[in-house]
Design an enzyme around this catalytic site. Structure first.
Site, PDB file in Angstrom:
ATOM      1  N   ASP A 181      -5.007 -14.738   4.089  1.00 59.95           N
ATOM      2  CA  ASP A 181      -4.338 -15.798   4.832  1.00 59.95           C
ATOM      3  C   ASP A 181      -2.989 -16.111   4.192  1.00 59.95           C
ATOM      4  O   ASP A 181      -2.338 -15.216   3.654  1.00 59.95           O
ATOM      5  CB  ASP A 181      -5.242 -17.033   4.888  1.00 59.95           C
ATOM      6  CG  ASP A 181      -5.815 -17.395   3.515  1.00 59.95           C
ATOM      7  OD1 ASP A 181      -5.116 -17.183   2.500  1.00 59.95           O
ATOM      8  OD2 ASP A 181      -6.955 -17.901   3.452  1.00 59.95           O
ATOM      9  N   SER A 182      -2.577 -17.371   4.223  1.00 56.32           N
ATOM     10  CA  SER A 182      -1.267 -17.725   3.677  1.00 56.32           C
ATOM     11  C   SER A 182      -1.205 -17.581   2.162  1.00 56.32           C
ATOM     12  O   SER A 182      -0.132 -17.338   1.602  1.00 56.32           O
ATOM     13  CB  SER A 182      -0.902 -19.163   4.074  1.00 56.32           C
ATOM     14  OG  SER A 182      -1.897 -20.074   3.664  1.00 56.32           O
TER      15      SER A 182
END
Length: 229
Positions: free
Chosen positions: A19-20
């Site tokens: 993800d981020s």
């Protein structure tokens, strides 16, 4: 004038799925506040994935999207998950499909769960047994997808600082191993006090600390660069 030939690419290959955090979102920001445009303060080469790959003299491939999870995104939408996009060349377009034979990693590092935890409401209450089962089932399925796409690959399942994720992902790896699938491994990393910017994302120093945890885990995997059989 003539150009010299480029150096040969490293033989080892690692794919990072996440993800981020995996995308190193805003890692060069200087404040806790989210900037209006995160791109100018995002340096993927100072993210834990490329740092880890550089340590092992390995090529790296990033398959990550901010806000996405294993089952759902941080808002609770089931559309925002990485496994359903894994066979796409582009995150938001179904075609053209990705050709898995063009780049086959020795190791896939999975870092998915923080956005699921948010989508499950974990920051406000206990995650339900139904959501836990959803997460575990999708994780097992995704490991199978990775195994089918890359025969002989090893998988490192990484849990961030959230206790529920550490416990649940550890259970998933134990279940894989108990089923005779010894190509799956576990590691985690803690919360680093003072090491976050951009609305709770790791800064460069924290990315290096996370990379140290990954490097130690990878070094403990037997014959990690040899196809598993």
């Amino acid at each position: 004038k003539t150009l010299l030939p480029p150096p040969e690419l490293p033989v080892r290959k690692i794919e990072f799925v996440g993800d981020s955090f995996t995308s190193a979102s805003g890692n060069e920001a200087t404040t806790q506040d989210a900037p209006s445009d995160v791109a100018p303060v995002t340096n993927i080469t100072e993210g834990f994935g490329p740092i880890t790959a550089k340590h092992f003299d390995a090529q790296y491939h990033m398959t990550s999207q901010s806000g996405f999870g294993m089952v759902m995104d941080y808002t609770g939408s089931y559309v925002g998950n990485i496994p359903d996009k894994f066979d796409q060349t582009q995150m938001f377009t179904a075609n053209p499909p990705w050709d898995f034979e063009q780049w086959i990693p020795n190791l896939v590092v999975i870092g998915l769960g923080l956005n699921d935890y948010s989508g499950f409401g974990g920051y406000n209450h206990t995650v339900s047994d139904i959501h836990k089962a959803e997460y575990k089932n999708k994780y097992h399925e995704f490991i199978g997808t990775i195994r089918d796409a890359y025969p002989g690959v090893r998988v490192l399942a990484v849990a961030p600082h959230v206790l529920w994720l550490q416990q649940t992902i550890a259970e998933i790896v134990e279940e894989e191993n108990a089923a005779g699938r010894a190509d799956v491994f576990y590691t985690d990393y803690p919360y680093y006090d003072g090491g976050y910017v951009n609305n709770g994302h790791p800064n460069v120093a924290s990315h290096h600390k996370i990379a140290d945890r990954l490097i130690a885990a990878i070094e403990s995997i037997p014959d990690v660069w040899t196809p598993f059989s």
